[in-house]
Design a protein around this motif. Structure first.
Motif, PDB file in Angstrom:
ATOM      1  N   VAL A   1      -4.338   7.613   6.531  1.00  7.41           N
ATOM      2  CA  VAL A   1      -4.428   7.495   5.069  1.00  7.41           C
ATOM      3  C   VAL A   1      -5.711   6.742   4.724  1.00  7.41           C
ATOM      4  CG1 VAL A   1      -3.338   6.684   2.953  1.00  7.41           C
ATOM      5  CG2 VAL A   1      -1.917   7.427   4.884  1.00  7.41           C
ATOM      6  N   VAL A   2      -6.577   7.407   3.982  1.00  7.77           N
ATOM      7  CA  VAL A   2      -7.802   6.780   3.496  1.00  7.77           C
ATOM      8  C   VAL A   2      -7.515   6.239   2.098  1.00  7.77           C
ATOM      9  CG1 VAL A   2     -10.215   7.125   2.901  1.00  7.77           C
ATOM     10  CG2 VAL A   2      -9.229   8.318   4.872  1.00  7.77           C
ATOM     11  N   VAL A   3      -7.654   4.938   1.925  1.00 13.45           N
ATOM     12  CA  VAL A   3      -7.354   4.272   0.656  1.00 13.45           C
ATOM     13  C   VAL A   3      -8.667   3.956  -0.052  1.00 13.45           C
ATOM     14  CG1 VAL A   3      -6.240   2.312  -0.467  1.00 13.45           C
ATOM     15  CG2 VAL A   3      -5.254   3.281   1.627  1.00 13.45           C
ATOM     16  N   ASN A   4      -8.889   4.589  -1.173  1.00 10.96           N
ATOM     17  CA  ASN A   4     -10.079   4.318  -1.973  1.00 10.96           C
ATOM     18  C   ASN A   4      -9.787   3.121  -2.874  1.00 10.96           C
ATOM     19  OD1 ASN A   4     -12.415   4.301  -3.434  1.00 10.96           O
ATOM     20  ND2 ASN A   4     -12.184   6.354  -4.287  1.00 10.96           N
ATOM     21  N   THR A   5     -10.244   1.948  -2.480  1.00 11.16           N
ATOM     22  CA  THR A   5      -9.931   0.729  -3.224  1.00 11.16           C
ATOM     23  C   THR A   5     -10.668   0.662  -4.559  1.00 11.16           C
ATOM     24  OG1 THR A   5     -11.689  -0.484  -2.067  1.00 11.16           O
ATOM     25  CG2 THR A   5      -9.481  -0.539  -1.101  1.00 11.16           C
ATOM     26  N   ARG A   6     -11.577   1.613  -4.799  1.00 12.63           N
ATOM     27  CA  ARG A   6     -12.288   1.641  -6.079  1.00 12.63           C
ATOM     28  C   ARG A   6     -11.497   2.397  -7.141  1.00 12.63           C
ATOM     29  NH1 ARG A   6     -17.563   4.150  -3.378  1.00 12.63           N
ATOM     30  NH2 ARG A   6     -15.847   5.200  -2.284  1.00 12.63           N
ATOM     31  N   SER A   7     -10.448   3.107  -6.757  1.00 11.72           N
ATOM     32  CA  SER A   7      -9.672   3.902  -7.701  1.00 11.72           C
ATOM     33  C   SER A   7      -8.748   3.015  -8.521  1.00 11.72           C
ATOM     34  CB  SER A   7      -8.832   4.953  -6.964  1.00 11.72           C
ATOM     35  OG  SER A   7      -9.662   5.870  -6.295  1.00 11.72           O
ATOM     36  N   GLY A   8      -8.426   3.509  -9.712  1.00 13.18           N
ATOM     37  CA  GLY A   8      -7.483   2.799 -10.556  1.00 13.18           C
ATOM     38  C   GLY A   8      -7.984   1.423 -10.926  1.00 13.18           C
ATOM     39  N   ALA A   9      -7.061   0.488 -11.048  1.00 11.24           N
ATOM     40  CA  ALA A   9      -7.417  -0.881 -11.418  1.00 11.24           C
ATOM     41  C   ALA A   9      -7.711  -1.744 -10.201  1.00 11.24           C
ATOM     42  CB  ALA A   9      -6.292  -1.510 -12.245  1.00 11.24           C
ATOM     43  N   GLY A  10      -7.664  -1.143  -9.008  1.00  7.43           N
ATOM     44  CA  GLY A  10      -7.972  -1.898  -7.806  1.00  7.43           C
ATOM     45  C   GLY A  10      -6.808  -2.675  -7.232  1.00  7.43           C
ATOM     46  N   HIS A  11      -5.579  -2.453  -7.744  1.00  6.63           N
ATOM     47  CA  HIS A  11      -4.402  -3.174  -7.243  1.00  6.63           C
ATOM     48  C   HIS A  11      -3.696  -2.302  -6.198  1.00  6.63           C
ATOM     49  CE1 HIS A  11      -5.181  -5.981 -10.446  1.00  6.63           C
ATOM     50  NE2 HIS A  11      -5.014  -5.037 -11.365  1.00  6.63           N
ATOM     51  N   HIS A  12      -4.052  -2.479  -4.946  1.00 11.63           N
ATOM     52  CA  HIS A  12      -3.517  -1.609  -3.904  1.00 11.63           C
ATOM     53  C   HIS A  12      -2.653  -2.367  -2.895  1.00 11.63           C
ATOM     54  CE1 HIS A  12      -7.099   0.568  -5.402  1.00 11.63           C
ATOM     55  NE2 HIS A  12      -6.340   1.619  -5.234  1.00 11.63           N
ATOM     56  N   ALA A  13      -2.388  -3.645  -3.143  1.00  8.91           N
ATOM     57  CA  ALA A  13      -1.610  -4.432  -2.195  1.00  8.91           C
ATOM     58  C   ALA A  13      -0.204  -3.867  -2.014  1.00  8.91           C
ATOM     59  CB  ALA A  13      -1.541  -5.889  -2.662  1.00  8.91           C
ATOM     60  N   GLU A  14       0.424  -3.451  -3.121  1.00  8.75           N
ATOM     61  CA  GLU A  14       1.779  -2.891  -3.046  1.00  8.75           C
ATOM     62  C   GLU A  14       1.788  -1.589  -2.248  1.00  8.75           C
ATOM     63  OE1 GLU A  14       5.238  -1.205  -6.071  1.00  8.75           O
ATOM     64  OE2 GLU A  14       3.542  -2.355  -6.854  1.00  8.75           O
ATOM     65  N   LEU A  15       0.783  -0.739  -2.478  1.00 10.35           N
ATOM     66  CA  LEU A  15       0.691   0.525  -1.745  1.00 10.35           C
ATOM     67  C   LEU A  15       0.514   0.277  -0.251  1.00 10.35           C
ATOM     68  CD1 LEU A  15       0.239   3.597  -1.447  1.00 10.35           C
ATOM     69  CD2 LEU A  15      -2.158   3.197  -2.022  1.00 10.35           C
ATOM     70  N   LEU A  16      -0.372  -0.638   0.110  1.00 13.75           N
ATOM     71  CA  LEU A  16      -0.595  -0.938   1.527  1.00 13.75           C
ATOM     72  C   LEU A  16       0.676  -1.484   2.170  1.00 13.75           C
ATOM     73  CD1 LEU A  16      -4.145  -2.579   1.252  1.00 13.75           C
ATOM     74  CD2 LEU A  16      -3.582  -0.314   2.166  1.00 13.75           C
ATOM     75  N   ALA A  17       1.424  -2.288   1.422  1.00 12.66           N
ATOM     76  CA  ALA A  17       2.673  -2.827   1.965  1.00 12.66           C
ATOM     77  C   ALA A  17       3.680  -1.709   2.225  1.00 12.66           C
ATOM     78  CB  ALA A  17       3.257  -3.851   0.992  1.00 12.66           C
ATOM     79  N   VAL A  18       3.759  -0.723   1.327  1.00 11.01           N
ATOM     80  CA  VAL A  18       4.666   0.414   1.511  1.00 11.01           C
ATOM     81  C   VAL A  18       4.268   1.225   2.736  1.00 11.01           C
ATOM     82  CG1 VAL A  18       5.424   2.607   0.520  1.00 11.01           C
ATOM     83  CG2 VAL A  18       5.329   0.562  -0.903  1.00 11.01           C
ATOM     84  N   LEU A  19       2.991   1.497   2.880  1.00  6.43           N
ATOM     85  CA  LEU A  19       2.520   2.286   4.024  1.00  6.43           C
ATOM     86  C   LEU A  19       2.834   1.595   5.341  1.00  6.43           C
ATOM     87  CD1 LEU A  19      -0.963   3.482   2.672  1.00  6.43           C
ATOM     88  CD2 LEU A  19       1.087   4.871   2.993  1.00  6.43           C
TER      89      LEU A  19
END
Length: 513
Positions: A224-242
Motif C-alpha cells: 500500500v502506497v500512502v500519499n501523505t499529501r492527499s486530503g488534510a494529511g491526517h493518515h495516522a488512523e489509516l496507518l493504524a488500521v493497515l
C-alpha cells in the motif's frame, strides 16, 4: 337564461354557501382547540424553566442551526453535505415563513398574561404568529440532514422538536402555528433535492472480477502506497488500521519530497496486489501503474472528496480491508485521452472519473476550496459564477461542429444528476462517455445559466448540452492551448484531443453487496 339554467345556478350557490359555512365551522373549532391546547401547555406546571426559554432564544435567526451545521461539517462522510443541505432548507423555510406566509395569515400573537414570568422571553414579539418561523427553520434543517445522514438526524430531530415545543412553552406561538411551521419546514427540506440531488446509498454496479483478485486475509503480497499529501494529511488512523488488520502488508509512505510514480512502480514490481491510499488524483496514477503491471488495485480512500471510492461503495479503510480478506473485486472501465499538448508533443492519459477542458479545471479548483465547508452544490454554484465572471469563452471544434463555449466535461461513464454538477454514477462498466458543454453564444448566456442552476432546471436550458457518446474529438480553434484536467489534476494545455473508453478494465477490490 332558461329555467333549467337558473335552477343549476341556485344549486351551485347553495353548495358554495354550505361549503363556506362548513369551512368557517372547521376554522372556529380548530381555533378553539388550538387556544385551549396553548393554555394547557403554556400555562401549565414548570418543566424546564428556564432552560427552554434560553434554548428558544438560541435559535433566533437560525444561529443555533448554523452552529450545529459547523459541528457536522467538521466531521467526515455524508454529514458534510447533510449540513449544507440543512442550511439550504433552513434558508428557504425561513424566507417563506417569515415573509409571505405571515403577511397572508396575519394572526396575532397569543396573550402572555397567563405565562409564568420565569418562562417568558425578555421582550414581546410584534410580528405575526402564523406560521412559526422557528419551527419551520428547525424542521427544515432536520429534514435536510436526514436526507443525507439519517444517523446524525436523530439528535438533530430531537433538538428541532424541542425548539418547536419551546415556542408554545414560552408563550409566543399557538400549537397550530408550530404545526404549520413544521409542515412548511419539512416541505422546504424535501424541495432541496430538486437543486441538490442526493447520492444513492447503493454503490455503482460493475462486473464481478473476483477470479482476478486473490484473497489476502493478512495482507501478504499487498503493498500500500500512502500519499501523505492527499486530503488534510491526517493518515495516522489509516496507518493504524493497515498495520492492525493487514499485518503482513507492506506500507510505503510518500511525502512531499518523494515521487509518487516511482513509489508506485517499485511497489507494483514486487507485489501481487497494489494498494493506494489517497485522493482521486493518486488513484488515477495508481490505476495506470496497476493496469500496466496486470495487477488488481486496492483503494483506501484518504483524499478530500474521494469520488471514485464513493462510487465503489468504499466508505473507509475498513471496507477495503474486508474486500481484500474475502477476495471480492469488480472490473471497471477507464477513460482514455489521446492528443497533442501545447508543446506539440503527443500524450496519452487514462482517467477513472472525468476529463475536462476550458474553464472547468479552474471551476474544480474553486469548488474544492469551498466544498469542504459548505458542500458540493453550493460550492459548485460559487465556482460556476466565478468562472463565468473571470474566464473568457473559447473557440473549439467538437467533432465536426465549431463552437464557442465556456466549459467542457467528459465523464468516464454516465454521471448523475443531469446538469453541471455531476456527482455519481450508477454503473462503472458502461464503456460510454458523458459529454456536457456550456454554450457561450446564446443571448444572456451567463444569466440564464446561473438561473437554471439555482432553480434545478439546467437540463432544460438552451445554454447547456448533455449527451452520451462513444468517442469525442475536441480541437482548439483559437491561438493558445486549452486548459486540460484529468480526475481533477490540471495538466499541460492541449491543442487537440480524442477522448474514448480505453477498452481495458481495471480490477478493483470492493466488498460484496
Amino acid at each position: 337564461m332558461t329555467r333549467a339554467d337558473g335552477t343549476v345556478g341556485r344549486q351551485v350557490r347553495v353548495l358554495m354557501r354550505r361549503d363556506i359555512a362548513l369551512g368557517r365551522t372547521f376554522v372556529h373549532a380548530f381555533t378553539r382547540a388550538d387556544r385551549s391546547l396553548f393554555t394547557a401547555l403554556a400555562g401549565g406546571r414548570p418543566l424546564l424553566d428556564p432552560v427552554l426559554p434560553r434554548l428558544s432564544h438560541a435559535a433566533d435567526h437560525g444561529l443555533l442551526w448554523w452552529g450545529v451545521a459547523g459541528a457536522l461539517g467538521a466531521t467526515r462522510g455524508r454529514r458534510r453535505p447533510a449540513a449544507a443541505r440543512g442550511l439550504l432548507a433552513l434558508g428557504a423555510a425561513s424566507l417563506l415563513a417569515n415573509g409571505p406566509a405571515k403577511l397572508v395569515f396575519r394572526r396575532d400573537r397569543p396573550p402572555t398574561h397567563t405565562i409564568p414570568p420565569l418562562r417568558r422571553l425578555r421582550r414581546d414579539l410584534t410580528t405575526f404568529s402564523f406560521p412559526s418561523g422557528h419551527a419551520a427553520s428547525a424542521a427544515a434543517f432536520a429534514t435536510g440532514v436526514a436526507l443525507d445522514a439519517p444517523g446524525a438526524a436523530v439528535p438533530v430531530a430531537a433538538l428541532a422538536a424541542t425548539i418547536a415545543f419551546s415556542r408554545v412553552y414560552v408563550g409566543v406561538h399557538y400549537p397550530g402555528d408550530v404545526l404549520a411551521g413544521v409542515l412548511l419546514g419539512v416541505g422546504a427540506g424535501l424541495l432541496t433535492t430538486k437543486v441538490m440531488p442526493r447520492r444513492p446509498w447503493s454503490p455503482a454496479r460493475a462486473a464481478p472480477a473476483s477470479a482476478w483478485a486473490p484473497a489476502l486475509p493478512y495482507g501478504d503480497g499487498l503493498t500500500v502506497v500512502v500519499n501523505t499529501r492527499s486530503g488534510a494529511g491526517h493518515h495516522a488512523e489509516l496507518l493504524a488500521v493497515l498495520r492492525a488488520d493487514l499485518p503482513k502488508a507492506r506500507v510505503v509512505e510518500v511525502g512531499p519530497a518523494d515521487d509518487l510514480d516511482t513509489a508506485l512502480a517499485e511497489a507494483a514490481s514486487s507485489s501481487r496486489v497494489l494498494g493506494i491510499a489517497g485522493g482521486d488524483g493518486s488513484i488515477n496514477t495508481a490505476a495506470q501503474v496497476a493496469l500496466a503491471h496486470g495487477l488488481p488495485l486496492a483503494v483506501f480512500p484518504a483524499g478530500t472528496l474521494n469520488h471514485f471510492a464513493a462510487d465503489l461503495g468504499l466508505a473507509g479503510a475498513g471496507d477495503s480491508v474486508h474486500a481484500l480478506r474475502e477476495g471480492s473485486a469488480v472490473a471497471v472501465d477507464l477513460g482514455r485521452a489521446d492528443g497533442i499538448s501545447a508543446s506539440f508533443d503527443r500524450f496519452s492519459r487514462l482517467f477513472v472519473n472525468t476529463a475536462s477542458l476550458g474553464g472547468y479545471p479552474d471551476m474544480v479548483a474553486v469548488r474544492e476550496k469551498f466544498e469542504r465547508r459548505i458542500g458540493k452544490w453550493p460550492a459548485m454554484v460559487i465556482a460556476l459564477c466565478w468562472v463565468l465572471r473571470h474566464e473568457p469563452p473559447f473557440e473549439v471544434r467538437i467533432d465536426d461542429e465549431r463552437r464557442r463555449v465556456w466549459l467542457i466535461f467528459v465523464g468516464n461513464g454516465v454521471y448523475h444528476p443531469d446538469g453541471f454538477a455531476p456527482t455519481y454514477r450508477c454503473r462503472l462498466d458502461e464503456s460510454r462517455l458523458d459529454l456536457r458543454v456550456v454554450d457561450a453564444d446564446a443571448p444572456l448566456a451567463r444569466l440564464r445559466l446561473v438561473g437554471a442552476v439555482l432553480t434545478g432546471r439546467l437540463g432544460r436550458s438552451r445554454v447547456y448540452e448533455q449527451r452520451t457518446v462513444e468517442r469525442v474529438l475536441i480541437s482548439s480553434e483559437q491561438p493558445g492551448a486549452l486548459p486540460f484536467a484529468c480526475d481533477g489534476e490540471v495538466t499541460e494545455g492541449v491543442e487537440r484531443i480524442v477522448v474514448a473508453p480505453s477498452g481495458a478494465r481495471l480490477v478493483v477490490y470492493r466488498p460484496r453487496a
